[in-house]
Scaffold this motif. Sequence first.
Motif, PDB file in Angstrom:
ATOM      1  N   GLY A  77      -3.223  87.886  10.883  1.00  0.00           N
ATOM      2  CA  GLY A  77      -3.046  89.126  11.646  1.00  0.00           C
ATOM      3  C   GLY A  77      -4.307  89.529  12.382  1.00  0.00           C
ATOM      4  O   GLY A  77      -4.249  89.984  13.529  1.00  0.00           O
ATOM      5  N   GLU A  78      -5.456  89.337  11.713  1.00  0.00           N
ATOM      6  CA  GLU A  78      -6.722  89.669  12.361  1.00  0.00           C
ATOM      7  C   GLU A  78      -6.974  88.755  13.555  1.00  0.00           C
ATOM      8  O   GLU A  78      -7.449  89.202  14.603  1.00  0.00           O
ATOM      9  CB  GLU A  78      -7.861  89.549  11.350  1.00  0.00           C
ATOM     10  N   GLU A  80      -4.668  87.346  15.352  1.00  0.00           N
ATOM     11  CA  GLU A  80      -3.738  87.757  16.401  1.00  0.00           C
ATOM     12  C   GLU A  80      -4.240  89.013  17.118  1.00  0.00           C
ATOM     13  O   GLU A  80      -4.148  89.123  18.342  1.00  0.00           O
ATOM     14  CB  GLU A  80      -2.357  88.005  15.805  1.00  0.00           C
ATOM     15  N   ASN A  81      -4.786  89.980  16.325  1.00  0.00           N
ATOM     16  CA  ASN A  81      -5.316  91.197  16.942  1.00  0.00           C
ATOM     17  C   ASN A  81      -6.498  90.891  17.854  1.00  0.00           C
ATOM     18  O   ASN A  81      -6.621  91.445  18.948  1.00  0.00           O
ATOM     19  CB  ASN A  81      -5.741  92.189  15.860  1.00  0.00           C
ATOM     20  N   THR A  82      -7.382  89.997  17.386  1.00  0.00           N
ATOM     21  CA  THR A  82      -8.528  89.614  18.203  1.00  0.00           C
ATOM     22  C   THR A  82      -8.084  88.896  19.471  1.00  0.00           C
ATOM     23  O   THR A  82      -8.618  89.135  20.563  1.00  0.00           O
ATOM     24  CB  THR A  82      -9.484  88.712  17.397  1.00  0.00           C
ATOM     25  N   LEU A  84      -5.174  89.260  20.980  1.00  0.00           N
ATOM     26  CA  LEU A  84      -4.564  90.253  21.857  1.00  0.00           C
ATOM     27  C   LEU A  84      -5.631  91.092  22.541  1.00  0.00           C
ATOM     28  O   LEU A  84      -5.531  91.390  23.741  1.00  0.00           O
ATOM     29  CB  LEU A  84      -3.630  91.154  21.043  1.00  0.00           C
ATOM     30  N   PHE A  85      -6.677  91.467  21.783  1.00  0.00           N
ATOM     31  CA  PHE A  85      -7.775  92.244  22.371  1.00  0.00           C
ATOM     32  C   PHE A  85      -8.433  91.444  23.497  1.00  0.00           C
ATOM     33  O   PHE A  85      -8.716  91.981  24.573  1.00  0.00           O
ATOM     34  CB  PHE A  85      -8.804  92.585  21.288  1.00  0.00           C
ATOM     35  N   ASP A 117      -8.436 101.304  20.916  1.00  0.00           N
ATOM     36  CA  ASP A 117      -7.515 100.544  20.071  1.00  0.00           C
ATOM     37  C   ASP A 117      -8.192  99.411  19.315  1.00  0.00           C
ATOM     38  O   ASP A 117      -7.510  98.633  18.632  1.00  0.00           O
ATOM     39  CB  ASP A 117      -6.391  99.949  20.935  1.00  0.00           C
ATOM     40  N   PRO A 119      -9.761  97.140  16.557  1.00  0.00           N
ATOM     41  CA  PRO A 119      -9.508  97.168  15.111  1.00  0.00           C
ATOM     42  C   PRO A 119     -10.629  97.865  14.351  1.00  0.00           C
ATOM     43  O   PRO A 119     -11.793  97.832  14.762  1.00  0.00           O
ATOM     44  CB  PRO A 119      -9.423  95.681  14.750  1.00  0.00           C
TER      45      PRO A 119
END
Length: 410
Positions: A77-78, A80-82, A84-85, A117, A119
């Motif tokens: 998940g981390e 994926e968040n990175t 996306l960022f 936004d 993280p």
Amino acid sequence: MGALIPMAWAVVISVVTALAAGAWWLMGAPTLVRPNQLTPGTLDAIATRSFAVVAGLGAAALLVISYRRQHATEAEGERENTKLFTERFTVATAQLGDAEPAIRLAGVHALANLADDAPEGKDELVQMVVDVLCAYLRMPYEPLPKPLPDDADPELAETRRKRELWFASLREVRHTVIRIIGNHLRTDTRWRGKDYDFTGVSFDGGELKGARFSGGRVSFEGAQFAGGQVSFEGASFSGGRVSFEGAQFTGGQVTFSDAEFCGGRVYFTSAEFGGGDVPFASARVTGGLLDFTDARFTDGQVYFIGTDFSGGRVDFDGTRFTGSEVYFVGAEFADNTVSFHSTRFSGGNVTFADLASGMHDASGMCPEGLFEAVERGEPGVVELSPLWASAADSGDCSPCLGTSVEDSES
């Protein structure tokens, strides 16, 4: 995984063995009984406990597997968040570099939302967005074209009109960047305490009213304030380092009215006040350092009207007053907080006395070295408050030198 499960089993077996040994010891260390001498109830209890031990081993293995799966899920998940960022960051920075001002504006807002936004625990991503916005302001800025004569060619006039529209569009983007930064520094956000690099930026307006500079390094070094209105009104400088070293205040208005200097270090060293208005009216200096060392006051007006110098340290050491109108009317000076050592008064007007403005004269302890600097300077440049002037005329210079009577006698 293959190593963690045997380790978990070993822990469980050790715990069970320790519990069994403890129970055996508490029961008085009874002797072992042969299996053919055990009763059916005892055998059933042994079987039940054996199954419990096996179940405990299985539960330990399941716990390890669940933990590893959860850890892998969070790591994924981390990632994926990175990812996306990064994708959003790439799109927003591309918009900021677009040829159309409207798309640049969209990029500015996209970057600001992206920083909001970011993280949790990834403040370096917020700093990255701040760096990009500051870098945009440091880009070369085409000045407003000069006015044309009334009898200019119509085609030339139309060209100038288009240039004016283009300039206004770019200026709107820049002012939006400054306003967004100010909005985030005014409230308790993750933007506070970051580094802001405005080195060499040309400011022709901007809203930083009420901003809170509470940490990090903020550089306005070499910045040019040549027109428009830039507001630091009510700003708070409570930590970190804010530098206006070598900045040029040559037009417009840059206001620090009602600002509070209560900690940290704020430098105006070698800055030039050469035009426009720079009011510090009703500002409060209660801690930290406010440094005007080697600054030059050559033109324009600078107001310290009603400023409270009650704490911290303010240095005008080596400052040159050659042409500006500088007002200290109504200012309050505490002991040993303001210094004018090696200051040169050779032109302009520097007044500590009321000029029918309705405010009282500067009061409190005369700043260190002020009277000596006045004696060295050109006559008529400095107007001391009547209290300080009379003390100097009477030969009792202790208030003017910022020292107590006991210290001067010693």
